[in-house]
Design a protein around this motif. Structure first.
Motif: not given
Length: 804
Positions: A539-542, A557-566
């Motif tokens: 599977h492709i790395n999401p 490069v980041a593929r998404r925008s929902t990175f949080t420390r929680k």
């Protein structure tokens, strides 16, 4: 002027003088006398003109003397003249007086006769004449008979001086080959005699030595040459003796001589001349360039600049210019030098012409051709046993780093240049190949690989190969072999450094997180080219992707925008780096991408307190608070430990007499005295029952010291909390339990055991002091107590001292 009787004149009384003496005498008539005569005539004429009736007539007076000159150098005193007045009648009534130069010293006068005598020898050269004054005085009247008269005595010259030369010594120089009559020098002599009297000072010059080369003018003393073409090379110096005579050279005169040194200066009247028509030299073939082969010399009779010359060589038939010649500036020799290497096997003899030419020529004496000369040089080359010579001065080869052992790298070749042509043996200098990576065939010089090569360890090998003759002198020579190791793709590429990428919580999809680059120890000819990719998965790395920039760099490069420390604080991302070699090699590195709360500028700390807080999953404020608490607790613990140690040191420093009783007191009974004797007094009495010896006295003493320290601390604390406090009560119970468990405690109270007896104890009094007093009985005598006061300061308002 009147008649002869009336004249005031002179009468000269003389013998038969010569004509010259008479002229001299008349010339010596004093001017004063003549002026007196002229004055008298004038006075008479004046009186006649005035018509005086009384004419005063002068009496007839006059001087009479003999001639007044004297020859010099006459040692005998003699009469040279006489002064006499006309009034002198021979009665000695006239007194003659002489004054002036030499009077009384050189001359004297007879005061009666007037004769003048010499007193010593005279020298005309010191003084030529003397001026004197004479007087005639009447002895009876002491009046002058004649006025004072001045006259001169002249010293007559004789030839008594030798002529002397001036400005000696005389040195002169003239050029050689000068014409006859050339002036050499002028000598001058002087004579102190009178040049106006006879021939005493008349000088004449002549040559005593130096003829026929020189002559002198008799009157002037000028010396001139009288011989043509005097040659300096035949004779360089002449001594000319000149004599001078007075009296015109006649007999009876004086003479003296002087020497004139005449030197001939050089002119270029000689050309260079070789003394030999052939000069032969020998030189070994291994002589270095610049070696002196030999010296040749062209003789030149001149000196200095006129003798300077330049040498030159005419090339031999081959025109090789193997030798050169230079002029030695000191000796004017021609120095033959080696200009090119020699080879006996190629050429064994050289024949050439050498020429010497004067630098400065003078065609007045020689023709232009006479200022040069030629000779022949023959140089023989000597054979020398020479070491082998390599065909190439240096060798350079290439070999791949994966070459197998035994692979041929190249062949070196050397030969013996001598006519013998000895066989050659080859070897590798061990100092140049310490790793022993190569070996050589000793017979043919073939170099092969001895062990595996690694370009990344050493990309060049500088090997020294030695070639040695197998026979005779075993001469050897060496050559350097440069071996370059070619690169093979045998190293995997790796990331350039240990990357620690991070992603901020607010990162948007498609943003660059980290730029990657790679390194590879290999060195391909076309340069490195790296390829970056992710590990192939189902599977492709999401979360991330890798973008290859095609310039040996790649970006995460980041593929998404929902990175949080929680959700998650770290992500692992494998990265594959592949090179462009053949075959291609690759390596995989796993990067840890951290999620952090970035600062407004987008910066995420990678070290220090902030990075530690992020790695622990807590906020920075919380972590700082925890660290402050830890530091505070540590500081308090250290402070309490220091205070406790300080107090313990103070307690241990107290004197032993304030902490425990002496050993003699430990066996005595402490009792309270009667009320009338004071309740505060404590007395010690001899023990009723002797104590048993303590088997562990030292250990007990140490234990007692711990007890005393505890008691001291408890007393200090009791001073603050009071005897009714629970702490103090517990202290008393602990001490009682310790006493019960100790079998060596005496069955009586001791000063060391109790310090204070509290009140309100539910068990009542713990003291046996009263029972001890009751047991004594009235029939037992009380010992004479000695007061030992112990202040119970904590409860009686004492000071800070410890009290038992």
């Amino acid at each position: 002027m009147g008649s002869a009787e009336e004249m005031h004149g002179w009468r000269v009384k003389m013998s038969m003088p010569s004509v010259l003496a008479m002229v001299t005498a008349f010339s010596m008539i004093p001017g004063g006398v003549l002026s007196d005569m002229r004055g008298t005539q004038g006075l008479e004429a004046q009186q006649l003109a005035q018509g005086s009736t009384h004419l005063h007539r002068r009496l007839k007076r006059g001087w009479i003397w003999k001639q007044l000159f004297v020859p010099e150098e006459d040692p005998t005193p003699r009469v040279i003249g006489q002064l006499k007045s006309d009034s002198d009648r021979g009665e000695f009534s006239i007194k003659y007086i002489l004054t002036g130069e030499g009077a009384g010293d050189v001359f004297e006068i007879d005061e009666y006769s007037g004769e003048i005598r010499t007193l010593k020898k005279l020298d005309r050269e010191e003084k030529a004449f003397y001026v004197l004054q004479a007087q005639a005085i009447n002895r009876r009247t002491n009046e002058p008979e004649e006025p004072q008269s001045e006259f001169i005595i002249k010293v007559q010259d004789i030839n008594d001086n030798v002529p002397q030369f001036q400005n000696e010594p005389y040195v002169s120089s003239i050029p050689e080959m000068c014409p006859t009559g050339t002036t050499v020098a002028q000598v001058t002599a002087t004579d102190a005699d009178d040049p106006m009297f006879g021939n005493n000072a008349k000088l004449i010059y002549s040559i005593l030595q130096g003829e026929p080369y020189f002559s002198v003018e008799p009157k002037t003393g000028i010396i001139v040459t009288s011989w043509p073409n005097m040659d300096r090379e035949a004779r360089e110096q002449y001594l000319v003796v000149v004599q001078v005579k007075d009296m015109l050279g006649l007999s009876g005169g004086y003479s003296s001589s002087t020497t004139v040194t005449v030197s001939l200066t050089d002119v270029n009247d000689n050309g260079p001349t070789f003394q030999h028509h052939l000069y032969a030299f020998a030189i070994p073939e291994n002589a270095a360039v610049g070696t002196t082969v030999g010296r040749i010399m062209a003789e030149d009779g001149d000196i200095g600049t006129n003798a300077r010359m330049t040498y030159s060589l005419e090339d031999d038939l081959e025109g090789s210019s193997t030798f050169i010649i230079k002029t030695d500036p000191v000796t004017q020799e021609g120095v033959v030098l080696l200009a090119k290497p020699l080879d006996f096997e190629t050429k064994r003899r050289f024949v050439m012409a050498a020429e010497a030419v004067n630098d400065h020529v003078d065609t007045r004496f020689l023709t232009l051709e006479e200022f040069s000369d030629r000779t022949t040089l023959k140089i023989v080359v000597e054979d020398v046993d020479e070491p082998p010579v390599f065909l190439s001065p240096v060798y350079e080869w290439k070999v791949p780093e994966n070459a197998a052992a035994g692979t041929v790298v190249g062949i070196v070749s050397a030969r013996d240049t001598d006519t013998v042509n000895n066989p050659i043996r080859y070897s590798i200098d061990k100092r140049s190949d310490t790793t022993k990576a190569f070996k050589i065939d000793p017979n043919n010089g073939t170099i092969t690989v001895a062990k595996a090569l690694d370009r990344e360890t050493s990309n060049w090998h500088n090997v020294t190969v030695e070639a040695k003759e197998a026979t005779q002198n075993h001469l050897s020579s060496s050559v350097v072999v440069f071996i370059k190791v070619l690169d093979i793709n045998d190293n995997v590429p790796r990331l350039a450094r240990d990357y620690q990428p991070y992603i901020c919580e607010g990162t948007q999809a498609g943003e660059l997180i980290q730029l990657l680059s790679a390194v590879d120890p290999d060195d391909p000819v076309e340069g490195h080219h790296f390829y970056f990719s992710m590990v192939p998965e189902k599977h492709i790395n999401p979360n991330f992707t890798i973008r290859d920039n095609q310039d040996n760099t790649a970006g995460i490069v980041a593929r998404r925008s929902t990175f949080t420390r929680k959700d998650r604080t770290q992500y692992l991302l494998p990265v594959v780096v592949t090179d462009s070699g053949s075959p291609a090699l690759s390596s995989t590195s796993t990067l840890t991408i951290s999620v952090c709360s970035c600062q407004p500028a987008g910066h995420c700390p990678t070290g220090g307190v902030k990075a530690l807080a992020l790695s622990m999953g807590v906020s920075l404020q919380t972590l700082i608070g925890i660290l402050v608490c830890l530091v505070t607790l540590t500081a308090l613990s250290i402070l309490m430990l220091m205070v406790r140690r300080h107090r313990r040191k103070q307690q241990e420093g107290l004197e032993v007499k304030d902490l425990e009783l002496p050993e003699t007191v430990s066996q005595k009974v402490l009792y309270y005295g009667e009320p009338g004797r004071g309740g505060a007094d404590l007395d010690f009495c001899p023990p009723v029952v002797p104590l048993r010896p303590h088997p562990r006295k030292r250990e007990r003493k140490l234990w007692r010291e711990d007890v005393r320290a505890s008691i001291r601390m408890s007393l200090r604390e009791s001073h603050l909390i009071g005897p009714e406090d629970e702490v103090f009560r517990q202290f008393i119970l602990d001490r009682l339990a310790e006493a019960d468990r100790d079998p060596y405690v005496p069955p009586f109270d001791c000063l060391k055991t109790y310090a204070y007896e509290g009140s309100g104890s539910p068990t009542g009094s713990l003291s046996s002091l009263e029972s001890s007093t009751m047991e004594l009985g009235p029939e037992q005598p009380v010992c004479n107590p000695r007061p030992y006061l112990v202040r119970l300061t904590p409860w009686y308002g004492g000071g800070d001292e410890d009290t038992f």
